[in-house]
Design a protein around this motif. Structure first.
Motif, PDB file in Angstrom:
ATOM      1  N   THR A  20       0.843  -1.129  -0.114  1.00 19.37           N
ATOM      2  CA  THR A  20       0.162   0.079  -0.050  1.00 19.37           C
ATOM      3  C   THR A  20       0.823   1.196  -0.091  1.00 19.37           C
ATOM      4  N   ALA A  21       0.201   2.369  -0.512  1.00 16.20           N
ATOM      5  CA  ALA A  21       0.956   3.841  -0.341  1.00 16.20           C
ATOM      6  C   ALA A  21       0.056   4.665  -0.013  1.00 16.20           C
ATOM      7  N   SER A  22       0.648   5.718   0.379  1.00 18.67           N
ATOM      8  CA  SER A  22      -0.414   6.949   1.064  1.00 18.67           C
ATOM      9  C   SER A  22       0.486   8.085   0.442  1.00 18.67           C
ATOM     10  N   LEU A  23      -0.733   9.126  -0.023  1.00 18.12           N
ATOM     11  CA  LEU A  23       0.095  10.537  -0.137  1.00 18.12           C
ATOM     12  C   LEU A  23      -0.804  11.488   0.846  1.00 18.12           C
ATOM     13  N   GLN A  24       0.086  12.107   1.511  1.00 14.28           N
ATOM     14  CA  GLN A  24      -0.660  13.105   2.454  1.00 14.28           C
ATOM     15  C   GLN A  24      -0.212  14.662   1.896  1.00 14.28           C
ATOM     16  N   MET A  25      -1.390  15.157   1.396  1.00 16.96           N
ATOM     17  CA  MET A  25      -1.336  16.574   0.933  1.00 16.96           C
ATOM     18  C   MET A  25      -1.844  17.630   1.624  1.00 16.96           C
ATOM     19  N   ASN A  26      -0.946  18.484   1.979  1.00 17.89           N
ATOM     20  CA  ASN A  26      -1.310  19.625   3.048  1.00 17.89           C
ATOM     21  C   ASN A  26      -1.324  20.888   2.044  1.00 17.89           C
TER      22      ASN A  26
END
Length: 113
Positions: free
Chosen positions: A75-81
């Motif tokens: 799995t991969a995640s992308l936290q976008m702030n």
């Protein structure tokens, strides 16, 4: 198969988190990450991460986005702030060896007040 989730509508300055899961029989997934596309433009790299943890970001998202992955779970995640209107696009999860080979369905991210 790559399953992406987490898109939506957010105001400028807000945050979103995208997730991507590789289902089925996967092994030796070296590269995972995210590309995005806006109408009339080519898909562009947002962020990628290798199984060894080497990360690449587009200059436009450095310092605002953070990519991570769980190698055991594929799995991969992308936290976008600090999202900006120019981040509005369809975001695609990708996987491959050195370059994207497999593409997930896109998830829409809209940054608007």
């Amino acid at each position: 198969q790559l399953q992406a989730s987490g898109g939506g509508l957010v105001q400028p300055g807000g945050s979103l988190r995208l997730s991507c899961a590789a289902s089925g029989s996967w092994f030796n997934i070296n590269l995972m990450g995210w590309y995005r596309q806006t109408p009339g433009k080519q898909r562009e790299l947002v962020a990628t991460i290798t199984v060894g943890g080497t990360i690449k970001y587009a200059d436009s998202v450095k310092g605002r986005f953070a990519i991570a992955r769980d190698n055991a779970k594929n799995t991969a995640s992308l936290q976008m702030n600090s999202l900006k209107p120019e981040d509005t696009a369809v975001y695609y999860c990708i996987s491959g060896v050195l370059t994207p080979k497999y593409w997930g369905q896109g998830t829409q991210v809209t940054v608007s007040s």
